[in-house]
Design a protein around this motif. Structure first.
Motif, PDB file in Angstrom:
ATOM      1  N   ASN B 257       0.701  -1.137   0.134  1.00  0.00           N
ATOM      2  CA  ASN B 257       0.069  -0.117  -0.154  1.00  0.00           C
ATOM      3  C   ASN B 257       0.833   1.250  -0.141  1.00  0.00           C
ATOM      4  O   ASN B 257       0.654   2.232  -0.821  1.00  0.00           O
ATOM      5  CB  ASN B 257      -1.003   0.060   1.237  1.00  0.00           C
ATOM      6  CG  ASN B 257      -2.302  -0.780   0.975  1.00  0.00           C
ATOM      7  OD1 ASN B 257      -2.352  -1.244  -0.302  1.00  0.00           O
ATOM      8  ND2 ASN B 257      -3.021  -1.006   1.903  1.00  0.00           N
ATOM      9  N   ALA B 258       2.094   1.327   0.858  1.00  0.00           N
ATOM     10  CA  ALA B 258       2.846   2.305   0.913  1.00  0.00           C
ATOM     11  C   ALA B 258       3.412   2.587  -0.515  1.00  0.00           C
ATOM     12  O   ALA B 258       3.691   3.823  -0.972  1.00  0.00           O
ATOM     13  CB  ALA B 258       3.866   2.038   1.840  1.00  0.00           C
ATOM     14  N   ILE B 259       3.666   1.517  -1.125  1.00  0.00           N
ATOM     15  CA  ILE B 259       4.469   1.650  -2.573  1.00  0.00           C
ATOM     16  C   ILE B 259       3.391   2.389  -3.603  1.00  0.00           C
ATOM     17  O   ILE B 259       3.736   3.259  -4.184  1.00  0.00           O
ATOM     18  CB  ILE B 259       4.872   0.487  -3.127  1.00  0.00           C
ATOM     19  CG1 ILE B 259       6.025  -0.099  -2.372  1.00  0.00           C
ATOM     20  CG2 ILE B 259       5.286   0.319  -4.725  1.00  0.00           C
ATOM     21  CD1 ILE B 259       6.461  -1.484  -2.727  1.00  0.00           C
ATOM     22  N   ARG B 260       2.069   1.661  -3.298  1.00  0.00           N
ATOM     23  CA  ARG B 260       1.201   2.495  -4.361  1.00  0.00           C
ATOM     24  C   ARG B 260       0.894   3.885  -3.860  1.00  0.00           C
ATOM     25  O   ARG B 260       0.566   4.706  -4.813  1.00  0.00           O
ATOM     26  CB  ARG B 260      -0.149   1.651  -4.212  1.00  0.00           C
ATOM     27  CG  ARG B 260      -0.112  -0.003  -4.883  1.00  0.00           C
ATOM     28  CD  ARG B 260      -1.142  -0.530  -5.192  1.00  0.00           C
ATOM     29  NE  ARG B 260      -1.227  -1.722  -5.492  1.00  0.00           N
ATOM     30  CZ  ARG B 260      -1.101  -2.873  -4.479  1.00  0.00           C
ATOM     31  NH1 ARG B 260      -1.468  -2.690  -3.439  1.00  0.00           N
ATOM     32  NH2 ARG B 260      -1.266  -4.035  -5.224  1.00  0.00           N
ATOM     33  N   SER B 261       0.785   4.081  -2.795  1.00  0.00           N
ATOM     34  CA  SER B 261       0.673   5.587  -2.281  1.00  0.00           C
ATOM     35  C   SER B 261       1.900   6.426  -3.040  1.00  0.00           C
ATOM     36  O   SER B 261       1.586   7.646  -3.348  1.00  0.00           O
ATOM     37  CB  SER B 261       0.683   5.542  -0.739  1.00  0.00           C
ATOM     38  OG  SER B 261       0.542   6.917  -0.509  1.00  0.00           O
ATOM     39  N   TYR B 303       7.429   3.513 -10.917  1.00  0.00           N
ATOM     40  CA  TYR B 303       6.433   3.833 -10.433  1.00  0.00           C
ATOM     41  C   TYR B 303       5.302   3.958 -11.454  1.00  0.00           C
ATOM     42  O   TYR B 303       3.789   3.664 -11.050  1.00  0.00           O
ATOM     43  CB  TYR B 303       6.350   5.453  -9.710  1.00  0.00           C
ATOM     44  CG  TYR B 303       7.080   5.185  -8.401  1.00  0.00           C
ATOM     45  CD1 TYR B 303       6.843   4.351  -7.596  1.00  0.00           C
ATOM     46  CD2 TYR B 303       7.700   6.415  -8.139  1.00  0.00           C
ATOM     47  CE1 TYR B 303       7.442   4.370  -6.223  1.00  0.00           C
ATOM     48  CE2 TYR B 303       8.448   6.241  -6.927  1.00  0.00           C
ATOM     49  CZ  TYR B 303       8.295   5.452  -5.946  1.00  0.00           C
ATOM     50  OH  TYR B 303       8.706   5.310  -4.563  1.00  0.00           O
ATOM     51  N   THR B 304       5.531   4.253 -12.731  1.00  0.00           N
ATOM     52  CA  THR B 304       4.577   4.249 -13.731  1.00  0.00           C
ATOM     53  C   THR B 304       4.263   2.673 -14.040  1.00  0.00           C
ATOM     54  O   THR B 304       2.793   2.497 -14.246  1.00  0.00           O
ATOM     55  CB  THR B 304       5.360   4.672 -15.103  1.00  0.00           C
ATOM     56  OG1 THR B 304       6.081   5.868 -15.013  1.00  0.00           O
ATOM     57  CG2 THR B 304       4.362   4.703 -16.403  1.00  0.00           C
ATOM     58  N   ASP B 305       4.925   1.834 -13.771  1.00  0.00           N
ATOM     59  CA  ASP B 305       4.710   0.317 -14.055  1.00  0.00           C
ATOM     60  C   ASP B 305       3.524   0.050 -12.939  1.00  0.00           C
ATOM     61  O   ASP B 305       2.679  -0.617 -13.170  1.00  0.00           O
ATOM     62  CB  ASP B 305       5.855  -0.418 -13.999  1.00  0.00           C
ATOM     63  CG  ASP B 305       6.619  -0.400 -15.174  1.00  0.00           C
ATOM     64  OD1 ASP B 305       6.203   0.110 -16.299  1.00  0.00           O
ATOM     65  OD2 ASP B 305       7.719  -1.023 -15.308  1.00  0.00           O
ATOM     66  N   VAL B 306       3.895   0.597 -11.798  1.00  0.00           N
ATOM     67  CA  VAL B 306       2.885   0.218 -10.516  1.00  0.00           C
ATOM     68  C   VAL B 306       1.504   0.829 -10.906  1.00  0.00           C
ATOM     69  O   VAL B 306       0.449   0.333 -10.656  1.00  0.00           O
ATOM     70  CB  VAL B 306       3.644   0.922  -9.185  1.00  0.00           C
ATOM     71  CG1 VAL B 306       2.523   0.886  -8.070  1.00  0.00           C
ATOM     72  CG2 VAL B 306       4.786   0.204  -8.826  1.00  0.00           C
TER      73      VAL B 306
END
Lengths: 147, 495
Positions: B257-261, B303-306
């Motif tokens: 969740n922190a990565i997605r944030s 982050y674009t991939d995420v």
């Protein structure tokens, strides 16, 4: 702490040692004795050291060396270590404890009195020990040491 | 303390009493079996930083005990075994383990062979480091005898050759060649060290919350040592070349969740890319600078991939577990010198270890853009060295001092590069350790030894991150203090 302070501390440490605790002399009338089965008549000083620290374990004729020592507080023991091994009793004791606690050797056979040591050397094939010159008897052999 | 630990402690105490009785007799009366043991209890206190235990509060979780038995089966063959237990913070926990257990066949003085669990030969003192009364200080200099690796570098399971070769006027040479494997407990020191090997930047951007070692497979271990007993009586010069290869499997916990944030926040910044600064407010200019930094770090693509849901492993919802594989290859050279003159012992050693470390986790292949998410940590050399003096004033009192330095990477002694690579999460002084030690030893009698010593420390390279986990006020790295003091006391009984 800078380099000069470290140098000063080390220098003070070494000088203090020799001012406060001068080394004292010890008796020198100690000789190396063996069982009469031992064919060697003389040894080099280095050989004596290597025998008593367990690095040499057999005589030239492959007979097993059985060496024995006296306890740390014994004056003959101190004189022997100073003359032949060039170590203090505490250093010699620590050396052997290191051997036994790292699995490298067993502890040397030790006798409480010079008389017991002489009896062991006289009665054991390949045995070697040390004694004061005044204690020498006919049933043991005294080796000549080449310094 | 469980029943096995209690039994081991009782056994040592009972046998030590028995041994004192037996010493008055011939050991041959016991069928030629010789028995020795030791038990040590210490206390540690530091003003800052936890040194392998909870030392800031003061701890008694600092002890060792062992008992050994040996017997000459023939004139040339000797068998021996030692059981050992220790505790130092979370390491050891007084679990009783088989220590050395060897068959030793001494064919000639210049060649013998040993097989089984052998004490690992390295430098002057590695073989005896578990036994406190065999040395002057409580802690050997950490520059060469790093406490973090002690349990791993204690034993080699395999076979070896040894001997003494006379060289006439040149003195003599002692050699030890060992080859085999080693035991690396997953709950011990190396497990904690491996956690520290994951770059802080990766921990920060991947929100790695924990790393738990699952298993270790040691491929090979070896140690080749030569000591030259020089013609100058008391002077020994030595060299050791040793190494090991192992693979360790671990579970890595990642806060998805922190990565997605973070990725979503990045998406908000993307429109600022390429906009002239004159058209932006000061706040927008700061955001634009952050965007540039993230792109430079390679995070932009990640982050674009995420955000596009095209990453390879971010399928979970909250905190997920991902397997990580560590591959470690270490090769070490140790140079040693010891000079004994009457009651004075001077020693100095230098050790350099070349590490090759690969860390693989499929979850971060999108970040590193490498197949299978392989992170190849650039080869680096850790170095350490020390100089020591000790003097025995009387039969019961000895004083010693040493100065030791250790650097995780000899090409980054000031820690600048490491600081950047770790994303600023750890202070620069995690790169080095300097230790001034003054120590005293009191031999109360043949069996009892008491030691007191103090350390003035600078740098924090030799302490575990796992023992110092809580940043002060949430500021990363603030739990480490650059200058600190460590005091130690220890009493040992041996027989």
């Amino acid at each position: 702490m800078n380099f000069h302070k470290i140098t000063g501390l080390v220098t003070a440490f070494i000088v203090g040692i020799f001012l406060l605790f001068p080394c004292t002399g010890g008796a020198d009338d100690v000789v190396i004795i063996t069982n009469k089965s031992v064919s060697a008549d003389s040894l080099k000083e280095e050989d004596v050291k290597n025998i008593f620290i367990g690095k040499v374990t057999s005589w030239n004729d492959n007979q097993k060396i059985n060496f024995a020592t006296l306890p740390n507080g014994d004056e003959i023991h101190k004189a022997f270590l100073k003359k032949f091994i060039k170590r203090t009793p505490e250093q010699y004791s620590r050396y052997w404890k290191k051997q036994i606690f790292t699995g490298k050797s067993r502890i040397p056979k030790s006798f409480q009195t010079e008389k017991d040591m002489l009896e062991f050397v006289a009665g054991t094939k390949g045995a070697v020990g040390y004694a004061s010159t005044s204690q020498i008897t006919d049933d043991i052999k005294v080796l000549t040491i080449q310094f | 303390m469980n029943i096995m630990k209690k039994l081991f402690l009782v056994m040592i105490i009972v046998l030590s009493g028995l041994a004192n009785q037996v010493q008055a007799m011939e050991f041959d009366d016991l069928g030629g079996i010789e028995m020795h043991g030791f038990i040590s209890q210490g206390y540690l206190q530091s003003d800052e930083n936890n040194f392998f235990a909870d030392t800031e509060k003061g701890t008694t979780q600092f002890n060792e005990m062992g008992i050994n038995f040996s017997s000459d089966v023939t004139e040339k063959l000797r068998l021996g075994v030692q059981f050992f237990a220790r505790d130092m913070g979370t390491i050891g926990n007084n679990d009783v383990v088989l220590d050395w257990a060897i068959a030793d066949y001494r064919w000639r003085d210049w060649m013998g062979v040993r097989a089984g669990n052998m004490k690992w030969v390295n430098g002057l003192y590695n073989e005896s480091r578990d036994v406190d009364m065999l040395r002057t200080p409580i802690f050997l200099p950490q520059g060469v005898y790093n406490e973090a690796w002690r349990e791993t570098s204690a034993l080699i399971q395999g076979a070896g050759m040894y001997g003494e070769i006379p060289a006439n006027k040149a003195g003599s040479f002692s050699y030890d060649l060992q080859y085999g494997s080693m035991n690396m407990p997953v709950t011990g020191g190396p497990a904690k060290l491996l956690k520290d090997q994951i770059p802080g930047g990766l921990k920060k951007y991947y929100h790695i919350t924990d790393v738990e070692l699952d298993s270790v497979n040691v491929d090979e271990t070896f140690s080749d040592s030569v000591k030259w007993n020089t013609p100058l009586d008391g002077l020994v010069i030595g060299g050791t070349f040793w190494g090991y290869d192992f693979k360790a499997a671990a579970n890595t916990y990642i806060d998805l969740n922190a990565i997605r944030s973070d990725a979503a926040a990045y998406q908000q910044l993307v429109p600022l890319r390429g906009v002239p600064a004159s058209l932006l407010t000061p706040t927008q200019q700061a955001y634009q600078a952050a965007l540039t930094q993230l792109d430079a770090a390679g995070l932009g693509a990640f982050y674009t991939d995420v955000n596009n849901n095209t990453t390879s492993g971010l399928g979970g919802t909250v905190t997920e577990t991902y397997p990580t594989l560590f591959q470690v290859r270490a090769r070490t050279l140790t140079g040693s010198m010891e000079y004994t003159w009457r009651n004075l012992i001077v020693a100095a050693e230098y050790m350099q270890t070349t590490y090759n470390v690969n860390i693989q986790n499929t979850i971060w292949k999108d970040y590193y853009r490498t197949p299978a998410g392989m992170l190849n940590v650039p080869e680096f050399d850790a170095v350490g060295y020390y100089g020591s003096l000790s003097y025995r004033f009387t039969y019961w009192f000895e004083l010693g001092l040493y100065y030791s330095e250790y650097y995780r990477n000899k090409d980054d002694k000031d820690g600048e590069t490491r600081y950047v690579n770790y994303g600023g999460l750890e202070p620069k002084h995690r790169a080095w350790s300097k230790d001034y030690c003054l120590t005293t030893r009191f031999d109360i009698n043949e069996n009892w030894v008491l030691k007191l010593e103090g350390h003035v420390m600078n740098g924090t390279a030799v302490i575990y991150g796992a023992d110092n986990p809580d940043p002060i006020g949430g500021v990363a790295g603030s739990q480490y203090e650059e200058d600190w003091y460590l005091g130690a006391a220890k009493v040992t009984y041996s027989f």
